[in-house]
Design a protein around this motif. Structure first.
Motif, short mmCIF file in Angstrom:
data_model
loop_
_atom_site.label_atom_id
_atom_site.label_comp_id
_atom_site.label_asym_id
_atom_site.label_seq_id
_atom_site.Cartn_x
_atom_site.Cartn_y
_atom_site.Cartn_z
N GLN A 1 53.76 -42.41 -27.21
CA GLN A 1 52.87 -41.38 -27.71
C GLN A 1 53.39 -40.86 -29.04
O GLN A 1 54.57 -40.53 -29.17
N GLY A 2 52.49 -40.79 -30.02
CA GLY A 2 52.86 -40.20 -31.29
C GLY A 2 52.80 -38.68 -31.22
O GLY A 2 52.54 -38.09 -30.17
N LYS A 3 53.01 -38.05 -32.35
CA LYS A 3 53.00 -36.59 -32.40
C LYS A 3 51.60 -36.06 -32.08
O LYS A 3 50.62 -36.48 -32.68
N ARG A 4 51.55 -35.19 -31.09
CA ARG A 4 50.30 -34.54 -30.65
C ARG A 4 49.23 -35.55 -30.21
O ARG A 4 48.04 -35.26 -30.25
N ASP A 5 49.67 -36.70 -29.75
CA ASP A 5 48.72 -37.70 -29.26
C ASP A 5 48.29 -37.39 -27.84
O ASP A 5 48.99 -36.71 -27.08
N GLU A 6 47.11 -37.94 -27.47
CA GLU A 6 46.60 -37.87 -26.11
C GLU A 6 46.38 -39.29 -25.60
O GLU A 6 45.80 -40.12 -26.31
N THR A 7 46.85 -39.56 -24.37
CA THR A 7 46.77 -40.91 -23.81
C THR A 7 46.14 -40.86 -22.43
O THR A 7 46.73 -40.28 -21.51
N PRO A 8 44.93 -41.42 -22.25
CA PRO A 8 44.34 -41.50 -20.91
C PRO A 8 44.91 -42.68 -20.13
O PRO A 8 45.15 -43.76 -20.70
N LEU A 9 45.13 -42.48 -18.85
CA LEU A 9 45.65 -43.54 -17.99
C LEU A 9 44.84 -43.58 -16.70
O LEU A 9 44.47 -42.53 -16.16
N ASN A 10 44.62 -44.80 -16.22
CA ASN A 10 43.94 -45.00 -14.94
C ASN A 10 44.90 -45.58 -13.93
O ASN A 10 45.76 -46.42 -14.28
N ALA A 11 44.78 -45.14 -12.70
CA ALA A 11 45.65 -45.64 -11.64
C ALA A 11 44.83 -45.76 -10.36
O ALA A 11 43.90 -44.98 -10.12
N THR A 12 45.19 -46.76 -9.56
CA THR A 12 44.54 -46.97 -8.25
C THR A 12 45.63 -47.02 -7.19
O THR A 12 46.60 -47.78 -7.31
N LEU A 13 45.46 -46.20 -6.17
CA LEU A 13 46.40 -46.16 -5.06
C LEU A 13 45.62 -46.45 -3.79
O LEU A 13 44.57 -45.83 -3.54
N SER A 14 46.12 -47.36 -2.99
CA SER A 14 45.38 -47.75 -1.78
C SER A 14 46.33 -47.90 -0.61
O SER A 14 47.52 -48.19 -0.77
N VAL A 15 45.79 -47.69 0.57
CA VAL A 15 46.54 -47.83 1.80
C VAL A 15 45.57 -48.31 2.87
O VAL A 15 44.39 -47.93 2.87
N SER A 16 46.04 -49.16 3.74
CA SER A 16 45.18 -49.72 4.78
C SER A 16 45.90 -49.71 6.11
O SER A 16 46.88 -50.46 6.31
N GLY A 17 45.43 -48.86 7.00
CA GLY A 17 45.97 -48.83 8.36
C GLY A 17 47.42 -48.42 8.43
O GLY A 17 48.15 -48.92 9.30
N THR A 18 47.87 -47.56 7.55
CA THR A 18 49.27 -47.12 7.57
C THR A 18 49.47 -46.07 8.66
O THR A 18 48.68 -45.11 8.78
N TYR A 19 50.53 -46.24 9.42
CA TYR A 19 50.80 -45.30 10.52
C TYR A 19 51.29 -43.97 9.97
O TYR A 19 52.12 -43.93 9.03
N VAL A 20 50.78 -42.88 10.52
CA VAL A 20 51.24 -41.53 10.18
C VAL A 20 51.50 -40.79 11.48
O VAL A 20 51.05 -41.18 12.55
#
Length: 242
Positions: A152-171
């Motif tokens: 990131q430069g000075k006073r820059d803005e950076t958008p980021l995308n993320a995907t988090l997934s879980v399938s049948g995890t025991y809790v």
């Protein structure tokens, strides 16, 4: 008394001989009288014993080193006051969940996250190492993913995308019951997000690397019991950086 030559002689007296030899002679005035068992002390105020060259060298090196550290610390303090490095600002622009299901102490779901990283520094650029992003319910981690490094430069803005997934995890059963009760009573579920990364602050040749922790707590998603998907209730939410 007189001798044969007519000279007058003093009569011999043992007391006169005794008076001539004082059994306790006193020292002459102006000279110290050494006491038994005590060494002679030199009372000359201008006398100084010879110094150890090694001790003098070590003392001078210590003084030079102390002065150098003080000057270096002063320069660093002035630099930090002038530059004033600030931690980045992080916002959640959007968060949605799909295929969300909690049953039989198992959790499934897919979270799509859009983040905005903002560099508030006007004189320093930033470099982020790999960012670890995790989604929690309470203190229980449900899923995590890693984001690629970025600058990131000075006073820059950076958008980021993320995907988090879980399938049948025991809790834990109590955790599953808590999610079900929250959905039934409020029609939404609050999740927590956490991001971890090493961040390097750059100013010319200056580099400062520190550990960054970002918390986004109580992000509410509208997920009624009759549906398996939902979106964030707020339009955006600011996270806390430490």
């Amino acid at each position: 008394m007189s001798n044969k030559h007519g000279r007058f002689l003093m009569p011999w007296n043992w007391k006169s001989k005794t008076m001539q030899q004082d059994p306790n002679p006193r020292p002459a005035t102006g000279y110290p009288y050494p006491q038994p068992g005590y060494p002679y002390q030199n009372h000359n105020p201008y006398y100084a014993p010879p110094r150890n060259p090694r001790a003098v060298l070590l003392r001078r090196l210590f003084i030079v080193l102390t002065a150098f550290l003080l000057v270096l610390g002063l320069i660093l303090i002035v630099f930090l006051i002038v530059v004033r490095p600030q931690l980045p600002n992080v916002y959640i622009n959007s968060l949605s969940v799909s295929n969300f299901n909690v049953s039989n102490s198992q959790v499934s779901g897919k979270w799509d996250l859009n983040l905005l990283f903002r560099n508030p520094n006007s004189k320093m650029s930033l470099h982020y190492d790999t960012v670890l992003c995790s989604v929690y319910y309470g203190r229980a981690s449900l899923s995590d993913t890693r984001l690629q490094p970025f600058d990131q430069g000075k006073r820059d803005e950076t958008p980021l995308n993320a995907t988090l997934s879980v399938s049948g995890t025991y809790v834990d059963g109590r955790l599953a019951d808590s999610i079900a009760k929250e959905r039934a009573s409020k029609g939404n579920v609050e999740f927590n997000l956490r991001m971890l990364s090493w961040v390097t602050f750059r100013y010319g040749a200056f580099r400062r690397r520190r550990w960054l922790t970002i918390y986004c707590n109580d992000v509410a998603l509208a997920v009624p019991p009759t549906t398996s998907s939902g979106k964030m209730l707020a339009s955006s939410q600011r996270c806390k950086s430490y």
